[in-house]
Structure formats: structure tokens, C-alpha cells
Design a protein around this motif. Sequence first.
Motif, short mmCIF file in Angstrom:
data_model
loop_
_atom_site.label_atom_id
_atom_site.label_comp_id
_atom_site.label_asym_id
_atom_site.label_seq_id
_atom_site.Cartn_x
_atom_site.Cartn_y
_atom_site.Cartn_z
N TYR A 117 -34.68 -30.13 51.54
CA TYR A 117 -34.99 -30.97 52.69
C TYR A 117 -36.38 -30.68 53.24
O TYR A 117 -37.05 -31.58 53.77
CB TYR A 117 -33.92 -30.78 53.78
N GLN A 118 -36.84 -29.45 53.14
CA GLN A 118 -38.19 -29.13 53.59
C GLN A 118 -39.24 -29.92 52.80
O GLN A 118 -40.27 -30.32 53.36
CB GLN A 118 -38.46 -27.63 53.47
N ARG A 119 -38.99 -30.16 51.54
CA ARG A 119 -39.95 -30.92 50.73
C ARG A 119 -40.14 -32.34 51.26
O ARG A 119 -41.15 -32.98 50.97
CB ARG A 119 -39.49 -30.97 49.27
N SER A 120 -39.18 -32.82 52.04
CA SER A 120 -39.29 -34.16 52.61
C SER A 120 -39.56 -34.15 54.11
O SER A 120 -39.35 -35.14 54.79
CB SER A 120 -38.00 -34.95 52.31
N GLY A 121 -40.03 -33.01 54.63
CA GLY A 121 -40.49 -32.97 56.00
C GLY A 121 -39.50 -32.53 57.05
O GLY A 121 -39.77 -32.66 58.24
N PHE A 122 -38.36 -31.97 56.65
CA PHE A 122 -37.40 -31.45 57.62
C PHE A 122 -37.65 -29.96 57.83
O PHE A 122 -38.01 -29.24 56.91
CB PHE A 122 -35.97 -31.66 57.13
N HIS A 123 -37.43 -29.50 59.07
CA HIS A 123 -37.55 -28.07 59.36
C HIS A 123 -36.27 -27.58 60.02
O HIS A 123 -35.57 -28.32 60.70
CB HIS A 123 -38.76 -27.77 60.23
N VAL A 147 -44.31 -38.83 58.43
CA VAL A 147 -43.92 -38.06 57.25
C VAL A 147 -43.70 -38.97 56.04
O VAL A 147 -44.16 -38.68 54.93
CB VAL A 147 -42.65 -37.23 57.55
N ILE A 148 -43.01 -40.08 56.25
CA ILE A 148 -42.71 -40.99 55.14
C ILE A 148 -43.97 -41.52 54.49
O ILE A 148 -44.07 -41.61 53.27
CB ILE A 148 -41.81 -42.13 55.64
N LYS A 149 -44.98 -41.83 55.30
CA LYS A 149 -46.24 -42.34 54.75
C LYS A 149 -46.95 -41.29 53.90
O LYS A 149 -47.73 -41.65 53.02
CB LYS A 149 -47.16 -42.78 55.89
N ALA A 150 -46.68 -40.01 54.18
CA ALA A 150 -47.40 -38.95 53.49
C ALA A 150 -46.63 -38.34 52.33
O ALA A 150 -47.17 -37.51 51.60
CB ALA A 150 -47.75 -37.84 54.49
N LEU A 151 -45.38 -38.73 52.13
CA LEU A 151 -44.54 -38.06 51.15
C LEU A 151 -45.07 -38.18 49.72
O LEU A 151 -44.81 -37.32 48.89
CB LEU A 151 -43.10 -38.59 51.22
N ALA A 152 -45.78 -39.24 49.43
CA ALA A 152 -46.28 -39.41 48.07
C ALA A 152 -47.34 -38.37 47.71
O ALA A 152 -47.50 -38.02 46.54
CB ALA A 152 -46.86 -40.81 47.90
N GLU A 153 -48.07 -37.86 48.73
CA GLU A 153 -49.16 -36.91 48.45
C GLU A 153 -48.85 -35.48 48.85
O GLU A 153 -49.54 -34.56 48.42
CB GLU A 153 -50.43 -37.34 49.18
N ARG A 154 -47.84 -35.24 49.70
CA ARG A 154 -47.65 -33.91 50.26
C ARG A 154 -46.23 -33.40 50.01
O ARG A 154 -45.28 -34.15 50.04
CB ARG A 154 -47.91 -33.91 51.77
N ARG A 155 -46.14 -32.10 49.80
CA ARG A 155 -44.85 -31.43 49.77
C ARG A 155 -44.72 -30.58 51.03
O ARG A 155 -45.71 -30.09 51.56
CB ARG A 155 -44.73 -30.54 48.53
N ASN A 156 -43.52 -30.43 51.52
CA ASN A 156 -43.28 -29.71 52.77
C ASN A 156 -44.11 -30.27 53.92
O ASN A 156 -44.71 -29.51 54.68
CB ASN A 156 -43.57 -28.22 52.60
N PRO A 157 -44.20 -31.58 54.08
CA PRO A 157 -45.05 -32.13 55.14
C PRO A 157 -44.54 -31.73 56.52
O PRO A 157 -43.35 -31.79 56.81
CB PRO A 157 -44.95 -33.65 54.93
N GLN A 158 -45.47 -31.27 57.34
CA GLN A 158 -45.21 -30.90 58.74
C GLN A 158 -44.22 -29.75 58.87
O GLN A 158 -43.56 -29.62 59.91
CB GLN A 158 -44.76 -32.12 59.55
N VAL A 159 -44.12 -28.89 57.87
CA VAL A 159 -43.27 -27.71 57.97
C VAL A 159 -44.15 -26.52 58.33
O VAL A 159 -45.10 -26.20 57.60
CB VAL A 159 -42.51 -27.44 56.66
#
Length: 321
Positions: A117-123, A147-159
Amino acid sequence: MKVKFRKYSWQLAPGHIRDIREQVFIQEQDVPPELEWDDTDEIADHYLAVMPDNTPVGVARLFGTLGETAHIGRMAILPDFRDQGIGEALLRHVMTDAASSHDQIMLSAQEYAIPFYQRSGFHVCSDLYDDAGIPHADMRCLSPDMVIKALAERRNPQVLGRDDQSWLFSDEHDMISLMDSVAGQARQRIWLYDRFLEHDLYDRFRFRELVSSLARRHRQSEVRLLIHDDKPLVKRRHRLVELMRRLPSKIELRLASEDYPAEEQPFLLADREGVVYRHDFYNPQGFAKFADGGRVKLLSERFQRMWDTGRTSLELRELPL
């Protein structure tokens, strides 16, 4: 792998949804049937992931509470189809639906699945607890649209502590989302410096709850509010001021000294990793970072110098509770 997703109400859901949940949760994980099936099924949207040949392979459900919070749950992928990216694709599809009408997404994650879940921006936002004999933790995403807009380029977004890329903002909505996401992950301290505690930014229910949660977490929790002007706080009730007066040992406010050189840019620091930095006091423009220990250390030193020369507000101290 191309996967399709279908959404149903519980009344119209095909038997595949119940079958997958029974196989994964009841048979594989030994969840008691009386805990698996609950009244939430009746109010939730149910998602079915199918292969190109229409083979059912995974499920999830989504429901909303309190107008702003969406809850994702009962995510399950059949054993033969795991480790193929299907679960991640399903999660992000449901997140996209949730973000269209909710500012926050919550879920309860089994301990082993936290990195997923962290890979998709959950903490993580709770201690571990037992649910049906399985260790779980609550997790949340406080700015799902970004987060959704950035998921294609980032892992662990905003964690916090994991995402070392900059998040730029140029409007108040994005700034508030990032500020909440940074502050909401603090486990020990929040240090906030601004001209004053502007009501639109800081006198919000969600921000107050994030600060309150940190302040009550443990004895070492610390919230410092450093501002230049307390007059707006005296004239109008403010959630943070009321919270501070109820938790004086955990939350403290000081006024920056007029005789000491002050910073011209406001910022918020979370623990030793997270920062939200504005370019000036008057515009919602700047950046946030979730893993920038070097910058946070530098700003912490500047904050500490201003804090040491600051003074308490006699006016706020005399306000009635």
C-alpha cells in the motif's frame, strides 16, 4: 497484463465476488464467516477484476463516510494470479474512483501488505492491532488526487522518509493537501512557522485532528507554533489555540521577536524528514518534500534560534477556555 474492472452494488454483484472473498479470506486466511460478511457490504461499491478472457481474479470494495473519507477494503487476488501487478492495478482503479469525491482514503492493511500500500501513497496511521487473528494497521492517503497523478512516475509517493522527490504547489488546495499529508505522518514533532495562524490554512477540522493525534501520541510528542501576529487569534476563536490551551504541555505557541532577524519564508517541519516550504507569507506557492533530512536540519536550526528569542502571548493566555 491487461485487466478489466467492473463495479457493482451488493444486490447486483455476481457470485464471483462472494466466491473470491470466501476462498481468500475464509478458507485461506481462516477469517470466521461471521466477520467476513457484514452490513457494510450493503452500502459499498464492489469491484471485480477480470482477465481479458473474463476470468474473475480479484475483488475490492469501497464506501464513504462523513462526506470526505472513503474506505477501501476486502481486497483479494486469487493465488494463481498474484505477483502479476493485478492487485496494484485494482487498488489504483478504486483509488481513482474514490478521489473523484473524497479528500481522504482509509484502509486497514494486514501487516505483511503495508509495503504494497505504501507503493501507492498510503502511510501507516495507527499502531498494529488484531483483526480476526491477523495483525493489521490503519493506513491513509490524505491527498489522493495528487498521488494518483504521480503514480506512473513515483513509488512510495508522499510517504514520509521514503519519497525524496519535490512536490510543487501553486494554489491553496494543493498546498493544504500536501501540508496535511506531511503533518499527518509526524510521529514526534511538528514545528510550524508563519506570519500568523491564518484561519483558512490552519483553523480546519482535519488539520486540528492531525495535530491533536500527534500531541496525544506519547510523552515525547511536541508541537511548536511560531508566529509574528497573535491579534487575529484573540479576535476570533481558533481550533489550534483551543487545542493548545487544553494540551499546554504538548503544544506551545510563541511570538517571534521583533529584535531578532526573522525568516521571510514560512514552513512546516514534520519530524526530521518532512517539510512544506512557501516562497513568501502571502502566496500559496512553494514545495513539499517527504524525505529531505538535510533541508529539515537547516530549517530546524533557524527555527530553534527564532524560538529561543521568542515570547509567549499574554493575550492568548488570558482568553477564557
